[in-house]
Write a protein that holds these residues in place. Structure first.
Motif, mmCIF file in Angstrom:
data_model
loop_
_atom_site.group_PDB
_atom_site.id
_atom_site.type_symbol
_atom_site.label_atom_id
_atom_site.label_comp_id
_atom_site.label_asym_id
_atom_site.label_seq_id
_atom_site.Cartn_x
_atom_site.Cartn_y
_atom_site.Cartn_z
ATOM 1 N N THR A 15 51.615 31.052 16.328
ATOM 2 C CA THR A 15 52.568 30.757 17.396
ATOM 3 C C THR A 15 52.926 32.034 18.153
ATOM 4 N N VAL A 16 53.317 31.854 19.404
ATOM 5 C CA VAL A 16 53.801 32.962 20.222
ATOM 6 C C VAL A 16 55.304 32.771 20.378
ATOM 7 N N GLU A 17 56.068 33.657 19.760
ATOM 8 C CA GLU A 17 57.526 33.487 19.755
ATOM 9 C C GLU A 17 58.126 33.694 21.135
ATOM 10 N N GLY A 18 57.618 34.717 21.843
ATOM 11 C CA GLY A 18 58.135 34.991 23.172
ATOM 12 C C GLY A 18 57.115 34.645 24.242
ATOM 13 N N VAL A 19 56.982 35.532 25.215
ATOM 14 C CA VAL A 19 56.024 35.312 26.306
ATOM 15 C C VAL A 19 55.061 36.495 26.410
ATOM 16 N N GLU A 20 54.846 37.163 25.294
ATOM 17 C CA GLU A 20 54.030 38.375 25.306
ATOM 18 C C GLU A 20 53.232 38.481 24.011
ATOM 19 N N ILE A 21 52.009 38.978 24.129
ATOM 20 C CA ILE A 21 51.175 39.272 22.963
ATOM 21 C C ILE A 21 50.745 40.727 23.039
ATOM 22 N N ASP A 22 51.049 41.490 21.995
ATOM 23 C CA ASP A 22 50.624 42.886 21.897
ATOM 24 C C ASP A 22 49.526 42.988 20.846
ATOM 25 N N GLU A 23 48.515 43.764 21.158
ATOM 26 C CA GLU A 23 47.357 43.859 20.264
ATOM 27 C C GLU A 23 46.907 45.304 20.117
ATOM 28 N N THR A 24 46.455 45.658 18.909
ATOM 29 C CA THR A 24 45.890 46.980 18.655
ATOM 30 C C THR A 24 44.529 46.820 17.987
ATOM 31 N N GLU A 25 43.540 47.506 18.539
ATOM 32 C CA GLU A 25 42.199 47.534 17.962
ATOM 33 C C GLU A 25 41.885 48.966 17.546
ATOM 34 N N ALA A 26 41.263 49.122 16.393
ATOM 35 C CA ALA A 26 40.881 50.448 15.904
ATOM 36 C C ALA A 26 39.366 50.596 15.987
ATOM 37 N N TYR A 27 38.936 51.703 16.581
ATOM 38 C CA TYR A 27 37.500 51.962 16.722
ATOM 39 C C TYR A 27 37.159 53.336 16.161
ATOM 40 N N GLN A 28 35.968 53.419 15.581
ATOM 41 C CA GLN A 28 35.475 54.674 15.031
ATOM 42 C C GLN A 28 34.133 54.996 15.696
ATOM 43 N N TYR A 29 34.021 56.230 16.183
ATOM 44 C CA TYR A 29 32.883 56.631 17.001
ATOM 45 C C TYR A 29 32.210 57.886 16.438
ATOM 46 N N ALA A 30 30.983 58.075 16.868
ATOM 47 C CA ALA A 30 30.286 59.347 16.662
ATOM 48 C C ALA A 30 29.697 59.758 17.997
ATOM 49 N N ALA A 31 29.852 61.023 18.345
ATOM 50 C CA ALA A 31 29.330 61.528 19.621
ATOM 51 C C ALA A 31 28.438 62.729 19.379
ATOM 52 N N ALA A 32 27.345 62.773 20.130
ATOM 53 C CA ALA A 32 26.474 63.947 20.142
ATOM 54 C C ALA A 32 26.991 64.870 21.240
ATOM 55 N N ASP A 33 27.422 66.053 20.837
ATOM 56 C CA ASP A 33 28.037 67.013 21.756
ATOM 57 C C ASP A 33 27.051 68.161 21.979
ATOM 58 N N PRO A 34 26.418 68.251 23.149
ATOM 59 C CA PRO A 34 25.364 69.257 23.357
ATOM 60 C C PRO A 34 25.912 70.674 23.449
ATOM 61 N N ALA A 35 25.037 71.615 23.216
ATOM 62 C CA ALA A 35 25.415 73.022 23.387
ATOM 63 C C ALA A 35 25.608 73.315 24.871
ATOM 64 N N LYS A 36 26.440 74.295 25.160
ATOM 65 C CA LYS A 36 26.607 74.715 26.545
ATOM 66 C C LYS A 36 25.293 75.315 27.049
ATOM 67 N N ALA A 37 24.865 74.832 28.188
ATOM 68 C CA ALA A 37 23.601 75.330 28.746
ATOM 69 C C ALA A 37 23.772 76.738 29.298
ATOM 70 N N LYS A 38 22.707 77.483 29.219
ATOM 71 C CA LYS A 38 22.732 78.823 29.793
ATOM 72 C C LYS A 38 22.734 78.734 31.313
ATOM 73 N N LYS A 39 23.212 79.775 31.921
ATOM 74 C CA LYS A 39 23.312 79.807 33.374
ATOM 75 C C LYS A 39 21.937 79.560 33.999
ATOM 76 N N GLY A 40 21.914 78.634 34.959
ATOM 77 C CA GLY A 40 20.661 78.321 35.632
ATOM 78 C C GLY A 40 19.905 77.175 35.000
ATOM 79 N N HIS A 41 20.387 76.655 33.866
ATOM 80 C CA HIS A 41 19.723 75.548 33.194
ATOM 81 C C HIS A 41 20.555 74.277 33.357
ATOM 82 N N ASP A 42 19.884 73.119 33.300
ATOM 83 C CA ASP A 42 20.576 71.846 33.398
ATOM 84 C C ASP A 42 21.469 71.636 32.174
#
Length: 356
Positions: free
Chosen positions: A306-333
């Motif tokens: 049941t919805v007691e009022g007129v609002e629904i609040d929700e929280t989702e938890a996510y877990q990620y992994a990211a590949a973080d590249p090295a800083k490129a040298k000047k002049g390189h992509d």
């Protein structure tokens, strides 16, 4: 058979009375009783983190988690997890109970353990396992999982703090190890990589909130879990508006730990979490009976139906992994950071009552 006399307690009780009487008749001082020292609590001895310690911790988790899931024992399962994995595990058990289904069980392949070389007396200790994980009974569900384990202090048990699965077509990162086989941890402020590890969650959250025109898009790849989140939120807001509701969606940081290791070519692997919070509320309240927002099926198990009022609040938890590249040298992509793994689910929902 041994027998005890019922007279024995009475005899024992009489002894202190007699001694007290003798003391009073003699007029002497009562005997002083020296307090016994409390037994010393042994101080846990720090244990160095080695590959063998990590392997034992991984096996212990796998065995005990399976026992808990097979028995439907949520309390036992929660004793082996912490941080973001704790709230996700609790939500998983609640969902299974709501649906009347058994909790998912997993089988694991041979793990590759990435153990950072840490000082033995410095806590918390942690390591990451890269391992094929399959839902029991679903042989085609095998996915590469990244799992981070943590021990918060000497004498503490190891717990699973984090678990995520590689996205389709994403390749497992190649973590750098030294001559002894230990991985190299990255400092939270390491500036040899494009995005400092502690700032990776904020960059992704910014892209999810601001979309492809965000400044953050200059350093992180656009995709389903970055700019895709922005487009998804816009669709949800538009759909809600058409039905007479207001909807807000925000990605926020978490208090959970993150883990970072050096990978090949000077890059880094960062494991971290984000929360997606949302609110759906009736737009027109100037009517006798405002229309209440419907309960989405994916969070029905977190509410009482049941919805007691007129609002629904929700929280989702996510877990990620990211590949973080090295800083490129000047002049390189300069390559961009890329989110290579994601797992998550709704973990909390509420329906605040109407305010007077």
């Amino acid at each position: 058979m041994f027998r005890t006399s019922r007279k024995l307690p009475a005899m024992l009780l009489a002894v202190p009375v007699a001694l007290s009487g003798l003391s009073a008749c003699g007029g002497g001082e009562r005997p002083r009783v020296a307090p016994s020292p409390l037994p010393k609590v042994p101080t846990p001895t720090p244990e160095p983190l080695t590959q063998q310690v990590a392997a034992t911790a991984f096996r212990a988790y796998v065995a005990n988690d399976d026992v808990a899931r097979a028995a439907g024992d949520e309390r036992l399962a929660l004793s082996w997890v912490s941080d973001g994995q704790a709230v996700l595990t609790a939500a998983e058990f609640r969902r299974a109970a709501f649906d009347g289904d058994p909790v998912r069980r997993y089988t694991y392949g041979a793990p590759k353990l990435w153990v950072p070389k840490l000082k033995p007396d410095v806590y918390p200790q942690w390591f990451i396992a890269s391992v094929p994980r399959t839902v029991a009974g679903q042989p085609k569900s095998t996915k590469p999982a990244l799992m981070a384990f943590m021990r918060r202090g000497a004498g503490f048990d190891w717990t699973l703090s984090f678990a995520t699965e590689l996205r389709p077509k994403a390749k497992p990162p190649k973590v750098v190890t030294d001559a002894e086989g230990y991985a190299v941890p990255l400092a939270t402020t390491d500036e040899s990589v494009l995005i400092r590890p502690r700032e990776v969650p904020g960059i992704q959250a910014t892209m999810a909130s601001e979309g492809p025109d965000s400044v953050a898009a200059k350093v992180m790849t656009a995709g389903d879990v970055t700019t895709g989140y922005y487009r998804q939120a816009r669709r949800e807001i538009k759909k809600a508006r058409g039905k007479g509701f207001v909807r807000q969606v925000v990605f926020v940081a978490t208090p959970y730990p993150y883990f970072a290791l050096r990978t090949e070519h000077g890059a880094g692997l960062v494991l971290y979490s984000l929360l997606r919070t949302s609110m759906t509320k009736t737009k027109n309240l100037d009517v006798p009976k405002p229309v209440k927002p419907p309960i989405p099926g994916e969070i029905a198990h977190l509410l009482d139906g049941t919805v007691e009022g007129v609002e629904i609040d929700e929280t989702e938890a996510y877990q990620y992994a990211a590949a973080d590249p090295a800083k490129a040298k000047k002049g390189h992509d300069q390559p961009k950071a890329d989110v290579i793994a994601v797992s998550g689910a709704p973990v909390k929902a509420s329906t605040p009552p109407l305010k007077d």
